[in-house]
Motif scaffolding. Sequence first.
Motif, short mmCIF file in Angstrom:
data_model
loop_
_atom_site.label_atom_id
_atom_site.label_comp_id
_atom_site.label_asym_id
_atom_site.label_seq_id
_atom_site.Cartn_x
_atom_site.Cartn_y
_atom_site.Cartn_z
N ARG A 199 0.87 -1.17 0.00
CA ARG A 199 0.00 0.00 0.00
C ARG A 199 0.91 1.23 0.00
O ARG A 199 1.73 1.40 0.90
N VAL A 200 0.80 2.06 -1.02
CA VAL A 200 1.68 3.22 -1.15
C VAL A 200 1.26 4.30 -0.16
O VAL A 200 0.08 4.66 -0.05
N ASP A 201 2.24 4.82 0.55
CA ASP A 201 2.00 5.86 1.56
C ASP A 201 2.01 7.24 0.90
O ASP A 201 2.97 8.00 1.01
N TYR A 202 0.90 7.54 0.22
CA TYR A 202 0.83 8.82 -0.51
C TYR A 202 0.85 10.02 0.43
O TYR A 202 1.49 11.04 0.13
N LEU A 203 0.18 9.91 1.57
CA LEU A 203 0.15 11.03 2.51
C LEU A 203 1.53 11.30 3.07
O LEU A 203 1.98 12.45 3.15
N GLY A 204 2.24 10.24 3.46
CA GLY A 204 3.60 10.41 3.97
C GLY A 204 4.52 11.01 2.93
O GLY A 204 5.34 11.89 3.23
N ARG B 254 1.96 5.30 11.71
CA ARG B 254 0.69 4.60 11.53
C ARG B 254 0.57 3.91 10.17
O ARG B 254 -0.32 3.10 9.97
N ALA B 255 1.46 4.24 9.25
CA ALA B 255 1.35 3.73 7.88
C ALA B 255 1.74 2.26 7.81
O ALA B 255 2.65 1.80 8.51
N ASP B 256 1.03 1.50 6.95
CA ASP B 256 1.37 0.10 6.73
C ASP B 256 2.67 -0.03 5.95
O ASP B 256 3.47 -0.93 6.19
N GLU B 257 2.86 0.84 4.97
CA GLU B 257 4.07 0.83 4.14
C GLU B 257 4.68 2.23 4.15
O GLU B 257 4.56 2.99 3.18
N PRO B 258 5.33 2.62 5.24
CA PRO B 258 5.86 3.99 5.34
C PRO B 258 6.94 4.26 4.30
O PRO B 258 7.74 3.37 3.97
N ILE B 259 6.97 5.49 3.80
CA ILE B 259 8.02 5.90 2.87
C ILE B 259 9.39 5.79 3.53
O ILE B 259 10.36 5.33 2.93
N LEU B 260 9.48 6.21 4.78
CA LEU B 260 10.72 6.10 5.56
C LEU B 260 10.39 5.38 6.86
O LEU B 260 9.86 5.99 7.80
N PRO B 261 10.65 4.08 6.95
CA PRO B 261 10.32 3.32 8.17
C PRO B 261 11.07 3.86 9.38
O PRO B 261 12.30 3.74 9.48
#
Length: 518
Positions: A205-210, A259-266
């Motif tokens: 799932r792409v983290d568009y908001l992040g 909170r992101a499932d697939e964060p841009i930067l973990p």
Amino acid sequence: MTTAPPEQQARPTLAHRQIMLLMGGLMTGMLLAALDQTIVGTALPTIVGDLGGLDHYSWVVTAYLLASTASTPLYGKISDLYGRRPVLLFAIATFLAGSLLAGLSQNMTELIATRALQGIGAGGLMTLAFTIVSDVVAPRERARYQGLFGAVFGISSVAGPLVGGYFAENDWRWIFYINVPLAIFALYVCGRVLRLVPHTRREHRVDYLGATLMVAGCSALLLALSWGGNEYAWDSATIIGLFAGFAVLAALFVIVENRADEPILPLRLFKRATFSLANVSTFILGFAMFGSIIYVPLYLQIVKGATPTRSGLLMLPMMAGVIVTSIVAGRVISKLGRYKWFPVAGTVIMGTGLLLFTSLQVNTPLWQAFIYMTVIGVGLGLAMQPLILAVQNSLELRDMGAGTSAATFFRSLGGSVGVAALGAVMNNQLAKQMHGAAGGVSINAPAQVRALPPAQLQMVEHIFVNALHPVFMSAAVVALVGTLITVALPNKALQGAAPAPADGEEAAAEMEAKVGAF
């Protein structure tokens, strides 16, 4: 929950010949991006004189810097999800299109827009080169290959001003057109070799908001740093508002990424001591490197009377130091299997070189300046690539793209902060010493300075050299802080060794048969 170290996960096996061919393509792409950070500045006065639009002068550089730095973290995560090959080819193609269009620009607006397009491509060229090598080479062997990347930075730091000066004197549009054949070569080589590197697609799932918050926050910070003290005063409402906006966006980014499932930067990666300390060290190295050595060519032009082209040639000792040390250090690290003391030694040596530059005077002979340049180059060569290696050694393969792009991002960000901070030191010193002393002469226009009457020229030269001393002293102090941080790095061994040549050749031959021989 513990995760398997990188070498316990699937890693494609390529023959040494294929790796070197791939390195050729990756190094060409990296050279394109690194050159564009240095080549344009030399020719910018000529470009502005041709296209007009002096009021948009700084945006030619700022647009590229904004686009490349803000896009860097995105490439890492996106390539983790979709595979390295299509993302790298997109980055090269974008840079190619931006270069071609920049050369065709008929006004400053078009040039700024196409420079931003170049920057979007450059953000991927830098970070994906390191990431792809980490995919196909085990950490212990990786050091000797990544040492070649350090040589690319050394070449670009000198070749940029040199080539930029040459084309400025002939046809500035070739500054951009020269990228076209190089980008086509990189497209062909990387496209062919990367077919041998499989990518396992997984649900995501792409983290568009992040991603949006990251780009907006980086843009606010970089604009504040680029405009502060130049376009606007540091205490102006615009600069304060940009810094405030960055703080708010950064806080929101942290909340979203947690909170992101697939964060841009973990953010979980920063819980690892090696990852965090190496990235802080990379930021500091970028600060001291980009924020200080940009003044060396200015010294050569203003004080020694060198042309832009000749000042590039006079920087060769620094380039030689970076190239030789990067390659040698990479090979030694591969043999030893450990990297910690290389960045420690590198920051110490670099700091020493910066301290030596505080002794520069108007009458300092060039051979003495060459020694100082070589010392800084040796320090950079020892420190740059081992820090990237430290970051990668702390990552699993699934996080390699995001983690490596973080290191590249922090180095670029450190450079931006360093340029702004040390530029403020320089401007403050010049303002104090030149108040009414030089008849309104701009210290940033070397040709204008060299045209002054002898008595006034001598005065300006001494003022400029005296203003340089606190700049190099500040950078040396920052390098010392970097030493303290690198000393705290865990002294972990590089995991895994390269497979035996015979096994590697056999496995690679099987894979090569699927896509055709080169």
